[in-house]
Design an enzyme around this catalytic site. Structure first.
Site, short mmCIF file in Angstrom:
data_model
loop_
_atom_site.label_atom_id
_atom_site.label_comp_id
_atom_site.label_asym_id
_atom_site.label_seq_id
_atom_site.Cartn_x
_atom_site.Cartn_y
_atom_site.Cartn_z
N ASP A 85 46.25 30.03 39.63
CA ASP A 85 47.67 29.98 39.30
C ASP A 85 48.54 30.54 40.41
O ASP A 85 48.10 31.31 41.26
CB ASP A 85 47.94 30.72 37.99
CG ASP A 85 47.40 32.14 37.97
OD1 ASP A 85 46.33 32.39 38.58
OD2 ASP A 85 48.02 33.02 37.34
N ARG A 136 34.64 48.23 48.13
CA ARG A 136 34.53 49.59 47.62
C ARG A 136 33.63 49.60 46.39
O ARG A 136 33.87 48.83 45.45
CB ARG A 136 35.90 50.16 47.24
CG ARG A 136 35.82 51.60 46.71
CD ARG A 136 37.17 52.13 46.28
NE ARG A 136 37.05 53.51 45.83
CZ ARG A 136 37.08 54.57 46.63
NH1 ARG A 136 37.23 54.40 47.93
NH2 ARG A 136 36.95 55.79 46.15
N HIS A 179 52.71 38.39 47.03
CA HIS A 179 53.87 38.43 46.13
C HIS A 179 55.19 38.49 46.89
O HIS A 179 56.19 38.98 46.37
CB HIS A 179 53.77 39.60 45.13
CG HIS A 179 52.70 39.43 44.11
ND1 HIS A 179 52.89 39.68 42.76
CD2 HIS A 179 51.41 39.00 44.21
CE1 HIS A 179 51.77 39.44 42.10
NE2 HIS A 179 50.86 39.01 42.96
N GLU A 219 45.59 34.14 36.04
CA GLU A 219 45.32 35.54 36.40
C GLU A 219 46.58 36.37 36.36
O GLU A 219 46.53 37.58 36.08
CB GLU A 219 44.68 35.62 37.79
CG GLU A 219 44.14 36.99 38.16
CD GLU A 219 45.20 37.98 38.62
OE1 GLU A 219 45.05 39.19 38.31
OE2 GLU A 219 46.16 37.55 39.28
N GLU A 220 47.72 35.75 36.62
CA GLU A 220 48.98 36.49 36.78
C GLU A 220 49.69 36.78 35.46
O GLU A 220 50.76 37.38 35.46
CB GLU A 220 49.93 35.70 37.69
CG GLU A 220 49.42 35.47 39.11
CD GLU A 220 49.47 36.71 39.98
OE1 GLU A 220 49.98 37.75 39.51
OE2 GLU A 220 49.01 36.64 41.13
#
Length: 397
Positions: free
Chosen positions: A83, A182, A368, A141-142
């Site tokens: 998306d 990580r 973004h 996802e957003e």
């Protein structure tokens, strides 16, 4: 495996121009969360060209399998989100968004094209590995509740059940050719806060006749920070922020109510639940003590994202083989959120960051933003590395 390493690098380089073309097509035709109808049709067609049998899932998602020898030996799942964001693009490039007000400003076009590139490599090598690769192209996802949660509810992690799930995300802070990783707790949970404080409005020159909700809201904003400074374990990252405050009065008008929106984020599910109760009692109690009322809605978002330590150690070692140890960077914890976290809560998972900045500093705009773009060389690294990591995971016994 050394001969496969060389072959994957060769294939990634040979297919790089095609992968870039896929990304540019997706970038030019972005679609918002859960509206990815043309995107999923495009992805489905690309998968069919590889000889695969993609199946729809979660409305605008798609899943497909690449089976090697002995498909039941082990399964590895690979995820890409599809998306875009409600942002007007400012880049002047041939592949600029053709959908006004919508842009792939978070790199999901990169994730999707990269996974398509990895699928192409793995499909060409399927006679040389055991097990099954599950390709998961995810919508939304957003936007809550997150496409990952919907795919899991519809059984994407079953039949076959993956031993591990891998995902990658663009990272303009690193140059193309590098990745960041990580182990353990990496990204935060995220909850949306919607607070309405109600009082009694009136003339600003007669405060004694009113019950000022602006003042009450101000006290709540300040007092709520004690959840971070005095309630949270100082060793546990916690963020509470109000980013929207609407008090629709005037210079001499006290409004009847104040509306606030904010976010709460942390890296521990138990503390997350506890903090919700503290925040609710604080808001309601403080408003009541000042003669006002309030309503707090907490919309539960994504959980925190945890990279399974043993899997992440294997991913790091394999990435160092593919890229060189100097190109695998240890990341700090990050208080942003990602719905890949749902996969990390349901299976052994590893989510790493793909460098996308050019060596000369170009393509450094953050995600973004309306100027986000990537160094095309990242679309050689992304597919090749994901294919290599997949074969390494399939070989685990």
């Amino acid at each position: 495996m050394q001969h496969l390493l060389s072959r994957i690098k060769t294939l990634a380089a040979a297919h790089a121009a095609d992968t870039v073309a896929l990304r540019q097509h997706l970038h030019a035709h972005p679609e918002l969360s859960f509206e990815e109808h043309n995107t999923v049709a495009f992805v489905t067609e690309q998968l069919r060209r590889l000889g695969l049998s993609p199946q729809p899932i979660a409305g605008t998602g798609v899943v497909a399998l690449i089976e090697g020898h002995n498909p039941g030996a082990r399964t590895v799942a690979l995820r890409a989100d599809m998306d875009a964001l409600p942002i007007t693009e400012q880049n002047d490039v041939p592949y600029k968004s053709t959908n006004p007000g919508v842009m792939h400003a978070c790199g999901h076009d990169v994730h999707t094209s990269s996974l398509l590139g990895a699928a192409r490599i793995l499909a060409e090598l399927k006679d040389e590995f055991e097990g099954t690769v599950k390709l998961m192209f995810q919508p939304g996802e957003e936007k809550l509740p997150g496409g990952a949660s919907l795919m899991i509810k519809e059984g994407v992690l079953d039949n076959p059940k993956p031993a591990s799930v891998l995902g990658q995300h663009v990272f303009p802070m690193l140059p193309a050719g590098q990745i960041g990783i990580r182990p353990g707790r990496y990204m935060a949970s995220t909850d949306e806060l919607y607070l309405t404080v109600r009082g009694k409005g009136g003339h600003g020159a007669m405060p004694e006749m009113n019950l000022d909700p602006v003042l009450v809201a101000a006290h709540i904003i300040v007092a709520a920070q004690q959840l971070v400074s005095r309630r949270a374990n100082p060793k546990l990252p916690t963020v509470l922020s109000f980013g929207k405050v609407i008090a629709n009065g005037a210079t001499n008008v006290i409004p009847n109510e104040v509306y606030l929106e904010g976010t709460f984020r942390t890296l521990n599910e138990e503390w997350r639940d506890e903090a919700h109760g503290h925040l609710r009692r604080l808001c309601e109690g403080l408003a009541d003590s000042m003669g006002a009322t309030c309503e707090l809605e907490i919309r539960r978002g994504y959980p925190y994202l945890e990279n399974e330590p043993q899997l992440t150690a294997r991913v790091r070692a394999a990435a160092e083989q593919y890229l060189g140890a100097e190109n695998v960077i240890e990341l700090d914890q990050w208080m942003a959120a990602e719905d890949f976290a749902y996969f990390s809560q349901a299976a052994d998972a590893c989510f790493y960051r793909l460098g996308t900045r050019a060596q000369d500093g170009r393509f450094a705009s953050s995600v973004h933003t309306p100027t986000f773009d990537i160094e095309p060389k990242a679309l050689e690294t992304g597919p090749g590395l994901m294919a290599w990591l997949t074969l390494q995971e399939l070989a685990v016994r």
